[in-house]
Design an enzyme around this catalytic site. Structure first.
Site, PDB file in Angstrom:
ATOM      1  N   SER A   7       9.423   0.558  -8.280  1.00  0.00           N
ATOM      2  CA  SER A   7      10.101   0.106  -7.056  1.00  0.00           C
ATOM      3  C   SER A   7      11.601   0.338  -7.180  1.00  0.00           C
ATOM      4  O   SER A   7      12.234  -0.111  -8.142  1.00  0.00           O
ATOM      5  CB  SER A   7       9.821  -1.380  -6.819  1.00  0.00           C
ATOM      6  OG  SER A   7      10.643  -1.829  -5.763  1.00  0.00           O
ATOM      7  N   HIS A  32       8.006   3.586  -5.599  1.00  0.00           N
ATOM      8  CA  HIS A  32       7.563   2.594  -4.616  1.00  0.00           C
ATOM      9  C   HIS A  32       8.745   2.299  -3.687  1.00  0.00           C
ATOM     10  O   HIS A  32       9.827   1.919  -4.136  1.00  0.00           O
ATOM     11  CB  HIS A  32       7.096   1.341  -5.354  1.00  0.00           C
ATOM     12  CG  HIS A  32       6.520   0.280  -4.479  1.00  0.00           C
ATOM     13  ND1 HIS A  32       5.220   0.293  -4.029  1.00  0.00           N
ATOM     14  CD2 HIS A  32       7.076  -0.855  -3.965  1.00  0.00           C
ATOM     15  CE1 HIS A  32       4.984  -0.780  -3.296  1.00  0.00           C
ATOM     16  NE2 HIS A  32       6.106  -1.488  -3.225  1.00  0.00           N
ATOM     17  N   ASP A  34      10.018   0.163  -0.505  1.00  0.00           N
ATOM     18  CA  ASP A  34       9.748  -1.059   0.259  1.00  0.00           C
ATOM     19  C   ASP A  34      10.502  -1.062   1.584  1.00  0.00           C
ATOM     20  O   ASP A  34      11.732  -1.079   1.598  1.00  0.00           O
ATOM     21  CB  ASP A  34      10.213  -2.276  -0.542  1.00  0.00           C
ATOM     22  CG  ASP A  34       9.299  -2.576  -1.711  1.00  0.00           C
ATOM     23  OD1 ASP A  34       8.089  -2.725  -1.492  1.00  0.00           O
ATOM     24  OD2 ASP A  34       9.807  -2.678  -2.846  1.00  0.00           O
ATOM     25  N   MET A  36      11.435  -3.114   4.927  1.00  0.00           N
ATOM     26  CA  MET A  36      11.469  -4.473   5.493  1.00  0.00           C
ATOM     27  C   MET A  36      12.214  -4.445   6.816  1.00  0.00           C
ATOM     28  O   MET A  36      13.258  -3.797   6.913  1.00  0.00           O
ATOM     29  CB  MET A  36      12.187  -5.414   4.528  1.00  0.00           C
ATOM     30  CG  MET A  36      11.595  -5.412   3.135  1.00  0.00           C
ATOM     31  SD  MET A  36      12.505  -6.523   2.063  1.00  0.00           S
ATOM     32  CE  MET A  36      11.759  -6.124   0.486  1.00  0.00           C
ATOM     33  N   HIS A  65       5.570   1.091   1.113  1.00  0.00           N
ATOM     34  CA  HIS A  65       5.001  -0.238   1.370  1.00  0.00           C
ATOM     35  C   HIS A  65       5.711  -0.812   2.596  1.00  0.00           C
ATOM     36  O   HIS A  65       6.871  -1.198   2.524  1.00  0.00           O
ATOM     37  CB  HIS A  65       5.236  -1.098   0.112  1.00  0.00           C
ATOM     38  CG  HIS A  65       4.846  -2.532   0.243  1.00  0.00           C
ATOM     39  ND1 HIS A  65       5.245  -3.496  -0.674  1.00  0.00           N
ATOM     40  CD2 HIS A  65       4.083  -3.203   1.153  1.00  0.00           C
ATOM     41  CE1 HIS A  65       4.751  -4.670  -0.332  1.00  0.00           C
ATOM     42  NE2 HIS A  65       4.055  -4.523   0.782  1.00  0.00           N
ATOM     43  N   MET A  67       6.566  -3.528   5.061  1.00  0.00           N
ATOM     44  CA  MET A  67       6.564  -4.976   5.338  1.00  0.00           C
ATOM     45  C   MET A  67       7.220  -5.126   6.702  1.00  0.00           C
ATOM     46  O   MET A  67       8.357  -5.593   6.826  1.00  0.00           O
ATOM     47  CB  MET A  67       7.332  -5.710   4.236  1.00  0.00           C
ATOM     48  CG  MET A  67       6.568  -5.783   2.935  1.00  0.00           C
ATOM     49  SD  MET A  67       7.574  -6.254   1.523  1.00  0.00           S
ATOM     50  CE  MET A  67       8.205  -4.653   1.083  1.00  0.00           C
ATOM     51  N   MET A 139      -0.141  -8.586  -3.311  1.00  0.00           N
ATOM     52  CA  MET A 139       1.210  -9.055  -3.632  1.00  0.00           C
ATOM     53  C   MET A 139       1.108 -10.180  -4.641  1.00  0.00           C
ATOM     54  O   MET A 139       0.349 -11.137  -4.444  1.00  0.00           O
ATOM     55  CB  MET A 139       1.906  -9.579  -2.375  1.00  0.00           C
ATOM     56  CG  MET A 139       2.250  -8.558  -1.324  1.00  0.00           C
ATOM     57  SD  MET A 139       3.466  -7.334  -1.831  1.00  0.00           S
ATOM     58  CE  MET A 139       4.873  -8.338  -2.306  1.00  0.00           C
ATOM     59  N   GLY A 144       9.369  -9.652   0.348  1.00  0.00           N
ATOM     60  CA  GLY A 144      10.710  -9.806   0.915  1.00  0.00           C
ATOM     61  C   GLY A 144      11.854  -9.597  -0.053  1.00  0.00           C
ATOM     62  O   GLY A 144      12.947  -9.261   0.366  1.00  0.00           O
ATOM     63  N   GLY A 146      12.981  -8.318  -4.322  1.00  0.00           N
ATOM     64  CA  GLY A 146      12.657  -7.911  -5.688  1.00  0.00           C
ATOM     65  C   GLY A 146      13.108  -8.993  -6.664  1.00  0.00           C
ATOM     66  O   GLY A 146      13.825  -9.927  -6.287  1.00  0.00           O
ATOM     67  N   GLY A 147      12.664  -8.913  -7.907  1.00  0.00           N
ATOM     68  CA  GLY A 147      13.156  -9.801  -8.950  1.00  0.00           C
ATOM     69  C   GLY A 147      12.595 -11.214  -8.939  1.00  0.00           C
ATOM     70  O   GLY A 147      13.155 -12.109  -9.572  1.00  0.00           O
ATOM     71  N   ASP A 177       1.906  -5.915  -7.001  1.00  0.00           N
ATOM     72  CA  ASP A 177       3.324  -5.720  -6.674  1.00  0.00           C
ATOM     73  C   ASP A 177       4.052  -7.054  -6.696  1.00  0.00           C
ATOM     74  O   ASP A 177       3.744  -7.943  -5.911  1.00  0.00           O
ATOM     75  CB  ASP A 177       3.414  -5.078  -5.280  1.00  0.00           C
ATOM     76  CG  ASP A 177       4.830  -4.759  -4.856  1.00  0.00           C
ATOM     77  OD1 ASP A 177       5.738  -4.817  -5.697  1.00  0.00           O
ATOM     78  OD2 ASP A 177       5.007  -4.439  -3.661  1.00  0.00           O
ATOM     79  N   GLY A 178       5.028  -7.157  -7.623  1.00  0.00           N
ATOM     80  CA  GLY A 178       5.891  -8.336  -7.667  1.00  0.00           C
ATOM     81  C   GLY A 178       5.846  -9.032  -9.010  1.00  0.00           C
ATOM     82  O   GLY A 178       4.785  -9.482  -9.445  1.00  0.00           O
ATOM     83  N   GLY A 179       6.974  -9.059  -9.693  1.00  0.00           N
ATOM     84  CA  GLY A 179       7.063  -9.764 -10.975  1.00  0.00           C
ATOM     85  C   GLY A 179       6.241  -9.122 -12.084  1.00  0.00           C
ATOM     86  O   GLY A 179       5.820  -9.801 -13.025  1.00  0.00           O
ATOM     87  N   GLY A 199       9.597  -3.102 -10.505  1.00  0.00           N
ATOM     88  CA  GLY A 199      10.951  -2.817 -10.052  1.00  0.00           C
ATOM     89  C   GLY A 199      11.966  -3.237 -11.078  1.00  0.00           C
ATOM     90  O   GLY A 199      12.380  -2.453 -11.935  1.00  0.00           O
TER      91      GLY A 199
END
Ligand code: DX5
Ligand code: ZN
Length: 220
Positions: A7, A32, A34, A36, A65, A67, A139, A144, A146-147, A177-179, A199
């Site tokens: 990401s 990736h 994102d 938004m 992706h 969103m 998810m 919404g 990153g991090g 996706d995420g963390g 990411g």
């Protein structure tokens, strides 16, 4: 072996081609991207013009992706701007079956993204529409930003979805996706995910190449 999609959301956005080169050299399989819209999620990122600019800078597939509240309206434009894989949220305002078919018509892998609070049972009527190259994006943080920290409560959902696939004789992919980091990637792979988005962990690593190997679960 799990595929890794990097990401770029938390990368140096003023130098996206350099970020793409770092990711390629690290051995990741895809970028990736994102999107938004400030409506489906309470944040804005980048959209069509930035994707068009990034496209010629890399040979890596771009995993887009969405969103956004009305993904169906934008499918064709994102494919034309350079998306090689395209996912949208089941919770968005577009009809999921129609959106999936719209993406599939362009001959690229289509993904249905699912936010952490959404029961995986909502996917059941859509499973027969998934081809083997398609995927569900689970998810593992709220969409919404990153991090954020990984939400372990999603693991049983991944396991259950893999069972649903097996019972239906399906071999579609499960992306998370995420963390995602060395530790959480192992838990997701064990639960049945085979496509991992990372990411901040990957781009913040002293050695992104080593981070990619750790994410895949390769012994170093
Ligand atoms: C969150 C995005 C993710 C995010 C992942 O809404 O969909 O792709 O960039 O970033 P990390 O790996 O830092 O959680
Ligand atoms: Zn994402």
């Amino acid at each position: 072996m799990a595929l890794i999609s990097a990401s770029i959301l938390n990368g140096d956005l003023a130098h996206l081609s350099a970020v793409a080169e770092t990711v390629r050299k690290a051995g990741a399989d895809a970028l990736h991207y994102d999107v938004m819209d400030g409506c489906f999620v309470d944040n804005l990122s980048f959209g069509l013009p930035v994707l068009e600019s990034l496209r010629p800078c890399t040979d890596l597939p771009i995993d887009v992706h969405l969103m956004i509240q009305e993904p169906l309206r934008f499918v064709e434009r994102f494919v034309k701007a350079g998306a090689d894989l395209l996912s949208f949220h089941i919770e968005s305002g577009s009809d999921p079956a129609q959106t999936l078919r719209a993406i599939q018509q362009f001959g690229i892998p289509a993904g249905i993204a699912v936010s952490p609070e959404t029961p995986e049972e909502r996917l059941r009527p859509l499973l027969p529409l998934l081809r083997e190259e398609d995927f569900v994006l689970m998810m593992t943080v709220r969409p919404g930003l990153g991090g954020q920290s990984f939400m372990p409560e999603v693991l049983p959902k991944i396991r259950h979805l893999r069972e649903m696939f097996a019972n239906a004789g399906m071999t579609a992919h499960i992306e998370v996706d995420g963390g995602i980091n060395a530790e959480t990637s192992a838990r997701c792979r064990e639960a049945g995910a085979d496509y991992l988005v990372a990411g901040s962990y990957l781009l913040g690593a002293a050695s992104p190449a080593e981070a990619v190997r750790l994410l895949r679960g390769e012994v170093i």
